[in-house]
Write a protein that holds these residues in place. Structure first.
Motif, PDB file in Angstrom:
ATOM      1  N   ASN A   1       0.668  -1.399  -0.057  1.00  0.00           N
ATOM      2  CA  ASN A   1       0.162  -0.015  -0.216  1.00  0.00           C
ATOM      3  C   ASN A   1       0.737   1.388   0.057  1.00  0.00           C
ATOM      4  N   VAL A   2       1.866   1.197   0.611  1.00  0.00           N
ATOM      5  CA  VAL A   2       2.806   2.584   0.963  1.00  0.00           C
ATOM      6  C   VAL A   2       3.416   2.772  -0.394  1.00  0.00           C
ATOM      7  N   VAL A   3       3.761   1.443  -0.943  1.00  0.00           N
ATOM      8  CA  VAL A   3       4.621   1.526  -2.555  1.00  0.00           C
ATOM      9  C   VAL A   3       3.454   2.120  -3.564  1.00  0.00           C
ATOM     10  N   ASP A   4       2.114   1.681  -3.250  1.00  0.00           N
ATOM     11  CA  ASP A   4       1.237   2.330  -4.154  1.00  0.00           C
ATOM     12  C   ASP A   4       0.999   3.823  -4.089  1.00  0.00           C
ATOM     13  N   ILE A   5       1.027   4.182  -2.856  1.00  0.00           N
ATOM     14  CA  ILE A   5       0.858   5.752  -2.580  1.00  0.00           C
ATOM     15  C   ILE A   5       2.181   6.309  -3.101  1.00  0.00           C
ATOM     16  N   TYR A   6       3.336   6.241  -2.850  1.00  0.00           N
ATOM     17  CA  TYR A   6       4.500   6.749  -3.345  1.00  0.00           C
ATOM     18  C   TYR A   6       4.407   6.741  -5.247  1.00  0.00           C
ATOM     19  N   GLN A   7       4.040   5.777  -5.672  1.00  0.00           N
ATOM     20  CA  GLN A   7       3.965   5.454  -7.118  1.00  0.00           C
ATOM     21  C   GLN A   7       2.882   6.379  -7.681  1.00  0.00           C
ATOM     22  N   ARG A   8       1.806   6.500  -7.032  1.00  0.00           N
ATOM     23  CA  ARG A   8       0.839   7.452  -7.473  1.00  0.00           C
ATOM     24  C   ARG A   8       1.453   8.908  -7.551  1.00  0.00           C
ATOM     25  N   GLU A   9       1.870   9.174  -6.174  1.00  0.00           N
ATOM     26  CA  GLU A   9       2.686  10.583  -6.168  1.00  0.00           C
ATOM     27  C   GLU A   9       3.688  10.832  -7.228  1.00  0.00           C
ATOM     28  N   PHE A  10       4.186   9.983  -7.315  1.00  0.00           N
ATOM     29  CA  PHE A  10       5.542   9.965  -8.111  1.00  0.00           C
ATOM     30  C   PHE A  10       4.858  10.319  -9.743  1.00  0.00           C
ATOM     31  N   LEU A  11       3.823   9.620 -10.106  1.00  0.00           N
ATOM     32  CA  LEU A  11       3.427   9.664 -11.582  1.00  0.00           C
ATOM     33  C   LEU A  11       2.695  11.035 -11.334  1.00  0.00           C
ATOM     34  N   ALA A  12       2.037  11.698 -10.417  1.00  0.00           N
ATOM     35  CA  ALA A  12       1.365  12.890 -10.294  1.00  0.00           C
ATOM     36  C   ALA A  12       2.564  14.023 -10.487  1.00  0.00           C
ATOM     37  N   LEU A  13       3.438  13.724  -9.730  1.00  0.00           N
ATOM     38  CA  LEU A  13       4.495  14.769  -9.776  1.00  0.00           C
ATOM     39  C   LEU A  13       5.105  14.875 -11.319  1.00  0.00           C
ATOM     40  N   ARG A  14       5.197  13.628 -11.911  1.00  0.00           N
ATOM     41  CA  ARG A  14       5.839  13.606 -13.180  1.00  0.00           C
ATOM     42  C   ARG A  14       5.012  14.362 -14.318  1.00  0.00           C
ATOM     43  N   ASP A  15       3.674  14.289 -13.938  1.00  0.00           N
ATOM     44  CA  ASP A  15       2.820  14.930 -15.080  1.00  0.00           C
ATOM     45  C   ASP A  15       2.845  16.413 -14.683  1.00  0.00           C
ATOM     46  N   ARG A  16       3.110  16.686 -13.323  1.00  0.00           N
ATOM     47  CA  ARG A  16       3.274  18.257 -13.289  1.00  0.00           C
ATOM     48  C   ARG A  16       4.212  18.825 -13.779  1.00  0.00           C
ATOM     49  N   LEU A  17       5.290  17.936 -13.660  1.00  0.00           N
ATOM     50  CA  LEU A  17       6.687  18.544 -14.187  1.00  0.00           C
ATOM     51  C   LEU A  17       6.407  18.597 -15.946  1.00  0.00           C
ATOM     52  N   HIS A  18       5.798  17.656 -16.478  1.00  0.00           N
ATOM     53  CA  HIS A  18       5.823  17.606 -17.816  1.00  0.00           C
ATOM     54  C   HIS A  18       4.858  18.765 -18.280  1.00  0.00           C
ATOM     55  N   SER A  19       3.876  19.064 -17.656  1.00  0.00           N
ATOM     56  CA  SER A  19       2.949  20.368 -17.860  1.00  0.00           C
ATOM     57  C   SER A  19       3.815  21.570 -17.557  1.00  0.00           C
ATOM     58  N   ALA A  20       4.495  21.426 -16.764  1.00  0.00           N
ATOM     59  CA  ALA A  20       5.613  22.878 -16.564  1.00  0.00           C
ATOM     60  C   ALA A  20       6.374  23.100 -17.720  1.00  0.00           C
ATOM     61  N   GLU A  21       7.121  21.867 -18.119  1.00  0.00           N
ATOM     62  CA  GLU A  21       7.945  21.968 -19.329  1.00  0.00           C
ATOM     63  C   GLU A  21       7.290  22.435 -20.435  1.00  0.00           C
ATOM     64  N   GLN A  22       6.072  21.842 -20.725  1.00  0.00           N
ATOM     65  CA  GLN A  22       5.192  22.247 -21.979  1.00  0.00           C
ATOM     66  C   GLN A  22       5.072  23.754 -22.008  1.00  0.00           C
ATOM     67  N   GLU A  23       4.637  24.229 -20.566  1.00  0.00           N
ATOM     68  CA  GLU A  23       4.303  25.681 -20.431  1.00  0.00           C
ATOM     69  C   GLU A  23       5.658  26.578 -20.799  1.00  0.00           C
ATOM     70  N   ASN A  24       6.725  25.917 -20.107  1.00  0.00           N
ATOM     71  CA  ASN A  24       7.926  26.793 -20.608  1.00  0.00           C
ATOM     72  C   ASN A  24       8.117  26.946 -21.931  1.00  0.00           C
ATOM     73  N   LEU A  25       7.948  25.735 -22.855  1.00  0.00           N
ATOM     74  CA  LEU A  25       8.195  25.562 -24.024  1.00  0.00           C
ATOM     75  C   LEU A  25       7.314  26.698 -24.651  1.00  0.00           C
ATOM     76  N   LYS A  26       6.182  26.739 -24.284  1.00  0.00           N
ATOM     77  CA  LYS A  26       5.214  27.399 -24.922  1.00  0.00           C
ATOM     78  C   LYS A  26       5.465  29.020 -24.775  1.00  0.00           C
ATOM     79  N   ARG A  27       6.015  29.419 -23.368  1.00  0.00           N
ATOM     80  CA  ARG A  27       6.398  30.766 -23.249  1.00  0.00           C
ATOM     81  C   ARG A  27       7.847  31.349 -23.891  1.00  0.00           C
ATOM     82  N   SER A  28       8.596  30.245 -24.174  1.00  0.00           N
ATOM     83  CA  SER A  28       9.819  30.312 -24.860  1.00  0.00           C
ATOM     84  C   SER A  28       9.432  30.871 -26.156  1.00  0.00           C
ATOM     85  N   LYS A  29       8.547  30.103 -26.832  1.00  0.00           N
ATOM     86  CA  LYS A  29       8.185  30.338 -28.212  1.00  0.00           C
ATOM     87  C   LYS A  29       7.672  31.832 -28.489  1.00  0.00           C
TER      88      LYS A  29
END
Length: 514
Positions: A1-29
């Motif tokens: 259960n603990v592993v599942d929780i960390y995995q879900r949080e990791f995946l959510a963090l990765r999504d947020r980082l990906h979104s931020a990266e996309q936003e940065n690329l957009k602003r850069s353009k």
């Protein structure tokens, strides 16, 4: 259960980082696009400088051809003012007035255009304006615009004329009644290569050519301001009620086919046009401005519009009479004798203007009148005071006076003095004060000269006991007499500085208090 929780949080963090990266690329353009726009704007500005340098070096003919090619995407090109005056393309300000004073009034019934040029002998401009404006009621003043066009490119001269008009007519300018303009130094073409025609010497050809362009400038400026445009000159006088007479005559025409309503038979004075027709008239004038004088060009416009080449001249004249309608008696009289063409003397008078009264009489209180001025011929002060004629005298100097001493002390309600008349509008009183001598000097001093919380008296007193209550402005002195003065023993007009001209006193009105 603990592993599942960390995995879900990791995946959510990765999504947020990906979104931020996309936003940065957009602003850069977006930033890169902005930077590109800035670079392009700088390049365009530099290119524009280069184009302007190149443009200035081109001939007028080449400029006109380029303007035709680039001014429209249409295959067909419309003619414009630049086809007739290609030199105007050289400067952006060529069609902008150099002097532009006024409130920009529009929506009036009548716009009056008064072109004025530098005259070597005498200027009649201020007398003309005084005549035009003094004959207008308040309602009429709000329904017209008088545009003075100083037709000179000498900026110093144009500014001096404008400054003088601002000093003499501040209220008229502030209200919107009077506007003052002058052309850009780049408006007129080179007149040195004009061809002599119709027996006129080169100087006269230049004079009439420039005059045509002066009329064009005035008409272009005036056409959006009112319903009708009236062409005047700077050396005229007007009849009483001239404005309403012109307006009503235009409105009462049975059809709208007319092109010119004439309120004077002389030259280009008192000619009314519909504002809607001014574009056509200006365009025609610009096509032939170098070839013929204005009166001929106007006649040619009407010939083109209504004359049949297969019919005789009498038929043509009858047709033109429907376009050019004359009003009688004339509303304007020419008073100038020195033409704007150097050395030309013109004693033109409109016979239809009729004999005008040169003075206006009133029933004034009984009095003895005396003056230090030297009277000209039979034009005495006594006759002027009695309303029988006007008073005319040689050039006044400082210290000269006109004195009216009443036979018995009299209470005066108001006064009115007019200098100059319709034939000699320039013979006015300048720097002249109006003074009164109260019968009871002690009482008048108590009442009228008391300080009333002020450090300076309300009126100034002369050494011999007279009290200054007014002065001449634009040739007229008028006002009310303070009732606290009581009965008056005398009135006096006192000249404070030397005058440049003779003087006429054409109206004296001293109204007794009821």
């Amino acid at each position: 259960n603990v592993v599942d929780i960390y995995q879900r949080e990791f995946l959510a963090l990765r999504d947020r980082l990906h979104s931020a990266e996309q936003e940065n690329l957009k602003r850069s353009k977006e930033l890169n696009l902005v930077l590109d726009e800035i670079k392009r704007a700088i390049a365009e500005k530099q290119a524009l400088r280069d184009i302007n340098r190149t443009w200035s070096s081109l001939s007028d003919e080449t400029k006109l051809k380029l303007w035709n090619v680039t001014s429209s995407k249409n295959v067909l090109q419309l003619p414009s003012i630049f086809h007739h005056l290609p030199h105007l393309l050289a400067k952006e300000t060529s069609l902008q007035p150099a002097v532009h004073i006024g409130q920009g009034r529009t929506g009036v019934s009548v716009v009056m255009g008064v072109p004025s040029v530098k005259r070597e002998v005498h200027s009649y401009l201020t007398d003309t304006l005084s005549s035009l404006m003094s004959e207008l009621s308040q309602a009429e003043k709000e329904d017209c615009v008088i545009v003075v066009f100083i037709a000179e490119t000498d900026q110093q001269y144009a500014n001096s004329v404008a400054d003088n008009l601002k000093r003499l007519f501040p209220g008229e300018i502030q209200s919107g009644l009077l506007e003052i303009i002058s052309p850009s130094v780049h408006f007129y073409p080179d007149f040195s290569n004009l061809k002599e025609s119709f027996g006129d010497p080169k100087e006269r050809v230049r004079w009439r050519t420039k005059q045509n362009l002066d009329y064009c400038f005035l008409m272009m400026y005036a056409q959006s301001k009112g319903t009708y445009y009236v062409q005047l000159e700077d050396d005229i006088v007007a009849r009483p009620n001239y404005f309403t007479t012109m307006k009503n005559f235009a409105l009462q025409q049975p059809s709208e086919e007319w092109m010119i309503l004439e309120f004077s038979q002389l030259g280009f004075i008192g000619k009314m046009f519909k504002a809607l027709d001014l574009s056509l008239i200006v365009e025609f004038m610009l096509m032939f401005y170098k070839d013929k004088p204005i009166d001929w060009l106007l006649d040619h416009i009407m010939w083109v519009k209504v004359c049949n080449p297969e019919k005789d001249a009498k038929h043509c004249d009858r047709q033109k009479a429907n376009l050019r309608i004359r009003f009688k008696p004339s509303l304007f009289q020419h008073v100038g004798t020195h033409s704007s063409l150097a050395g030309k003397i013109q004693k033109l008078k409109d016979k239809d203007f009729g004999k005008q009264t040169l003075h206006k009489g009133h029933a004034n209180p009984l009095a003895e009148v005396t003056t230090s001025l030297k009277t000209y011929q039979h034009f005495t002060l006594e006759k002027a005071y009695l309303g029988e004629d006007f008073f005319w005298a040689f050039t006044p100097v400082a210290g000269d006076f006109i004195r009216i001493r009443f036979f018995t002390p009299v209470r005066i309600e108001r006064y009115f003095f007019r200098s100059g008349n319709i034939e000699h509008p320039g013979d006015k009183l300048f720097n002249t004060t109006v003074e009164v001598l109260p019968f009871d000097n002690i009482q008048s001093e108590k009442e009228a000269l008391k300080e009333e919380r002020e450090r300076t008296p309300k009126y100034q007193r002369t050494e011999d006991g007279f009290i200054r209550i007014g002065k001449f402005q634009n040739g007229i002195a008028e006002g009310e007499v303070d009732p606290s003065f009581g009965p008056l023993e005398a009135m006096r007009l006192s000249v404070t500085t030397d005058s440049p001209v003779w003087v006429i006193l054409s109206e004296i009105f001293i109204k007794k208090a009821e």
